[in-house]
Scaffold this motif. Sequence first.
Motif, PDB file in Angstrom:
ATOM      1  N   GLU A 125      52.453 -19.964  20.376  1.00 56.87           N
ATOM      2  CA  GLU A 125      51.466 -19.453  21.353  1.00 56.87           C
ATOM      3  C   GLU A 125      52.086 -19.340  22.742  1.00 56.87           C
ATOM      4  OE1 GLU A 125      47.427 -21.177  19.158  1.00 56.87           O
ATOM      5  OE2 GLU A 125      48.401 -22.348  20.727  1.00 56.87           O
ATOM      6  N   LYS A 131      45.097  -9.602  22.758  1.00 55.94           N
ATOM      7  CA  LYS A 131      45.442 -10.236  21.487  1.00 55.94           C
ATOM      8  C   LYS A 131      46.721  -9.622  20.908  1.00 55.94           C
ATOM      9  CE  LYS A 131      43.058 -11.277  17.070  1.00 55.94           C
ATOM     10  NZ  LYS A 131      44.230 -11.864  16.524  1.00 55.94           N
ATOM     11  N   SER A 176      49.550  -8.246  18.370  1.00 57.06           N
ATOM     12  CA  SER A 176      49.512  -7.602  17.060  1.00 57.06           C
ATOM     13  C   SER A 176      50.292  -8.456  16.063  1.00 57.06           C
ATOM     14  CB  SER A 176      50.156  -6.218  17.150  1.00 57.06           C
ATOM     15  OG  SER A 176      51.531  -6.365  17.435  1.00 57.06           O
ATOM     16  N   SER A 177      50.168  -8.129  14.777  1.00 57.89           N
ATOM     17  CA  SER A 177      50.895  -8.908  13.768  1.00 57.89           C
ATOM     18  C   SER A 177      52.406  -8.727  13.941  1.00 57.89           C
ATOM     19  CB  SER A 177      50.452  -8.536  12.363  1.00 57.89           C
ATOM     20  OG  SER A 177      50.603  -7.156  12.174  1.00 57.89           O
ATOM     21  N   GLU A 178      52.833  -7.523  14.394  1.00 58.28           N
ATOM     22  CA  GLU A 178      54.268  -7.318  14.668  1.00 58.28           C
ATOM     23  C   GLU A 178      54.736  -8.245  15.785  1.00 58.28           C
ATOM     24  OE1 GLU A 178      52.148  -4.664  14.559  1.00 58.28           O
ATOM     25  OE2 GLU A 178      52.803  -3.851  12.626  1.00 58.28           O
ATOM     26  N   GLN A 179      53.901  -8.390  16.790  1.00 57.27           N
ATOM     27  CA  GLN A 179      54.285  -9.236  17.922  1.00 57.27           C
ATOM     28  C   GLN A 179      54.353 -10.708  17.522  1.00 57.27           C
ATOM     29  OE1 GLN A 179      51.247  -7.780  20.606  1.00 57.27           O
ATOM     30  NE2 GLN A 179      52.743  -6.611  21.782  1.00 57.27           N
ATOM     31  N   VAL A 180      53.418 -11.132  16.690  1.00 58.46           N
ATOM     32  CA  VAL A 180      53.449 -12.521  16.215  1.00 58.46           C
ATOM     33  C   VAL A 180      54.718 -12.742  15.385  1.00 58.46           C
ATOM     34  CG1 VAL A 180      52.277 -14.228  14.754  1.00 58.46           C
ATOM     35  CG2 VAL A 180      50.938 -12.758  16.284  1.00 58.46           C
ATOM     36  N   GLU A 181      55.048 -11.756  14.577  1.00 61.02           N
ATOM     37  CA  GLU A 181      56.264 -11.830  13.766  1.00 61.02           C
ATOM     38  C   GLU A 181      57.514 -11.906  14.658  1.00 61.02           C
ATOM     39  OE1 GLU A 181      57.925  -8.727  10.653  1.00 61.02           O
ATOM     40  OE2 GLU A 181      55.805  -9.193  10.345  1.00 61.02           O
ATOM     41  N   HIS A 185      57.880 -15.328  16.087  1.00 54.35           N
ATOM     42  CA  HIS A 185      58.445 -16.240  15.090  1.00 54.35           C
ATOM     43  C   HIS A 185      59.947 -16.009  14.932  1.00 54.35           C
ATOM     44  CE1 HIS A 185      54.295 -17.235  13.872  1.00 54.35           C
ATOM     45  NE2 HIS A 185      54.847 -18.340  13.442  1.00 54.35           N
TER      46      HIS A 185
END
Length: 237
Positions: A112, A124, A126-131, A134
Amino acid sequence: MVDHRSDQEVVRLVGLRKSYNVGKPTEVEVLHGLDLTLARRDFATLVGASGSGKSTLLNLVGLLDTPTSGELFLMGKATRDMGDAERTALRANAIGFVFQFHHLIQAFTAVENVLMPLMVTGGKPSSEQVEWAHRLLEQVGLKGLERRKPDELSGGQQQRVAVARALVMRPALLLADEPTGNLDTQSAAEVFRLFRQFNEEFGCAVLLVTHDTRLSEQCDRTITLVDGNIESDERAL
Ligand SMILES: Nc1ncnc2c1ncn2[C@@H]1O[C@H](COP(=O)(O)OP(=O)(O)OP(=O)(O)O)[C@@H](O)[C@H]1O
Ligand SMILES: [Mg+2]
C-alpha cells in the motif's frame, strides 16, 4: 507522460540562486548562481561539506522549494511560472524522492505504501498497477513481505519499501538525500545497488547525496558543492 529517451535532458539549472529569510535581517544566500545539466542516463553524486547547500539544491530540483532567481528546467519545461497544480503534477510524474528517513505510512502495508503515489494522482490503482508494485517489491528483495506494516520490517527493509515507492511512477529522475544515512553497511550497499539497477535497466537519472565515500566513489559523475557554488563536476573515466 514522461519521455524516456536516453539522451533526454532531465534537469537544467541556469544561474540558480536560493536565499533563505528573504527580506529579513537574517537573509542569507546559500546557492550562488548554479549552472548544471543532468541527462537521462546520468548516475551522479552531489558531495560537499555540511551546510554547502546539497539538500537545498535537491529540494529545488525536486520542486519542494522555489529558487530565489534563475531558472530550473525539468523535462525541458521551465518551472518558474508554473502554478501549484502543474508543479505538483510534474513532481508526481517525473520525480522519485528518497530521504534519510523514509516517511512510510505506519497504518499501511508495504505494498500500500508503494502504491501511495499512484493513488494520490489517480485514485484506486488498477490491477496492472498493483502487479507493478508487487514486482517492484520483489526487485528490492521484499517478496513475501508485501503485507507487512513498516514496524514489522527492519530499517533496511523499510528503506527498500521507500525506494520501491520512489520508483512506482517510473520517474525520469530519482533524487536521494542521504538515503542510506540510517542504514548498516550491507543495507546501504543493497539500496545503492538498486539505484544502479534502475538507472541501467529503466533509464532513470540518479542524483545522490551521500557522505559515504564508498558509495559516492562508485557513481559515474561527481558534482562538488563548496559554499553554495559548484566547484567541480567530474566524470569517472
Ligand atoms: N530553512 C532554512 N532557513 C535558513 N537557512 C537555512 C534553511 N535551510 C538551510 N539553511 C542554511 O543553508 C545552508 C545550506 O543548507 P543545506 O541543508 O542545503 O546543507 P547540506 O549541504 O545539505 O548540509 P548537510 O550535509 O549537513 O545535510 C546552511 O548554511 C543552512 O544553515
Ligand atoms: Mg543535507
